[in-house]
Design a protein around this motif. Sequence first.
Motif, short mmCIF file in Angstrom:
data_model
loop_
_atom_site.label_atom_id
_atom_site.label_comp_id
_atom_site.label_asym_id
_atom_site.label_seq_id
_atom_site.Cartn_x
_atom_site.Cartn_y
_atom_site.Cartn_z
N GLY A 1 0.78 -1.22 0.00
CA GLY A 1 0.00 0.00 0.00
C GLY A 1 0.81 1.27 0.00
N ASN A 2 2.12 1.17 -0.22
CA ASN A 2 2.95 2.37 -0.32
C ASN A 2 2.77 3.03 -1.68
OD1 ASN A 2 4.31 1.99 2.26
ND2 ASN A 2 5.37 0.27 1.30
N LEU A 3 2.52 4.34 -1.69
CA LEU A 3 2.31 5.07 -2.93
C LEU A 3 3.65 5.31 -3.62
CD1 LEU A 3 0.29 6.58 -4.76
CD2 LEU A 3 0.75 8.64 -3.39
N LEU A 4 3.79 4.83 -4.86
CA LEU A 4 5.04 4.92 -5.59
C LEU A 4 5.04 6.06 -6.61
CD1 LEU A 4 5.57 1.10 -6.27
CD2 LEU A 4 6.44 2.46 -4.37
N ALA A 5 3.87 6.37 -7.17
CA ALA A 5 3.75 7.46 -8.15
C ALA A 5 2.29 7.86 -8.26
CB ALA A 5 4.29 7.03 -9.52
N SER B 1 -11.67 11.40 -21.19
CA SER B 1 -10.45 11.09 -21.92
C SER B 1 -10.05 9.62 -21.79
CB SER B 1 -9.28 11.95 -21.42
OG SER B 1 -9.56 13.32 -21.54
N ILE B 2 -9.32 9.17 -22.82
CA ILE B 2 -8.62 7.89 -22.77
C ILE B 2 -7.14 8.22 -22.74
CG2 ILE B 2 -8.15 5.72 -23.96
CD1 ILE B 2 -11.25 7.55 -24.91
N LEU B 3 -6.39 7.61 -21.81
CA LEU B 3 -5.00 7.96 -21.59
C LEU B 3 -4.10 6.75 -21.80
CD1 LEU B 3 -5.73 9.65 -18.14
CD2 LEU B 3 -5.53 10.87 -20.31
N LYS B 4 -2.91 6.98 -22.37
CA LYS B 4 -1.85 5.99 -22.42
C LYS B 4 -0.63 6.63 -21.78
CE LYS B 4 0.87 2.99 -25.45
NZ LYS B 4 1.15 2.59 -26.86
N LEU B 5 -0.23 6.13 -20.61
CA LEU B 5 0.76 6.82 -19.81
C LEU B 5 1.91 5.90 -19.42
CD1 LEU B 5 -1.69 8.71 -17.44
CD2 LEU B 5 -0.52 9.65 -19.45
N SER B 6 3.09 6.48 -19.29
CA SER B 6 4.27 5.74 -18.86
C SER B 6 4.10 5.29 -17.41
CB SER B 6 5.51 6.63 -18.99
OG SER B 6 6.61 6.07 -18.31
N LYS B 7 4.46 4.03 -17.13
CA LYS B 7 4.39 3.53 -15.77
C LYS B 7 5.35 4.29 -14.84
CE LYS B 7 3.05 -1.27 -16.70
NZ LYS B 7 3.50 -2.69 -16.61
N GLY B 8 6.45 4.77 -15.41
CA GLY B 8 7.46 5.41 -14.59
C GLY B 8 6.97 6.63 -13.84
N ASP B 9 6.37 7.59 -14.58
CA ASP B 9 5.93 8.83 -13.92
C ASP B 9 4.43 9.06 -14.04
OD1 ASP B 9 5.60 9.51 -16.57
OD2 ASP B 9 7.18 11.04 -16.59
N LEU B 10 3.72 8.19 -14.77
CA LEU B 10 2.27 8.31 -14.98
C LEU B 10 1.90 9.64 -15.65
CD1 LEU B 10 0.86 6.79 -11.66
CD2 LEU B 10 1.25 5.66 -13.85
#
Length: 235
Positions: free
Chosen positions: A164-168, A196-205
Amino acid sequence: TEDFSSVKLNIENGHLFAYATSAYTLYKYDISNPAQPSLFVKQKNTYYEWYHRVDKLGSNIVTVSNTGVKVWKTDGDKLDVINSYKLEVNVPSSVRFDAAGRYITTINQDNLVRIYDTTSRRVVSQFPVNYRNSQTQRKTYFDPTAQELYVFDDYFLKRFDLNGNLLASQGNSSSSGYGVEAAGNYSYVYAVNGDSILKLSKGDLKTGLKISAWNLTKNGYAMGLKYVDINGSDN
């Protein structure tokens, strides 16, 4: 005599079947010829467990009720429960499974994410998120490689570890977060928030694409999405 609450398609031995839930009953229809669907088998429980959803888990079918999840064997001409997990569910659409079937995630109306371990048969972590509407779909995505969970609530798209730790996180440009799905490229996720429909990088969202639902359909409002690979491309 009851309304159907959900349906899931499955291909078995060259036949197309539709599993459907209605009240206390799970139905299996052969719809290989859509013009002439036929009832293959149905199973009604006698313990008053009301089915809200049917879904797939590997080669099996699962039903979701207020009291938990049941796993059904699909081969043969019978519908048999082969496993069950007791957990409270009051937002059935939020029940999600990781690819291996190890973890079940729920987000109930109390706005708590619960991660249930099917091996130990207990909730291994729980942590709060924020939804204004108790009827939001709350569909999460569990990354099986990184062992991380993505949640899109009404304020942020969030990435958590199993504890449950928030990473991004990334702010929600709309007033509702509906769901997150995997992308063909492992470095990205898809998300949807109504407008909207979004496609986002896992790294920084943050890095990626954003498409207005209104551009896809006049007065469109995107409340859900499903990733489909067609000939090696994302759809």
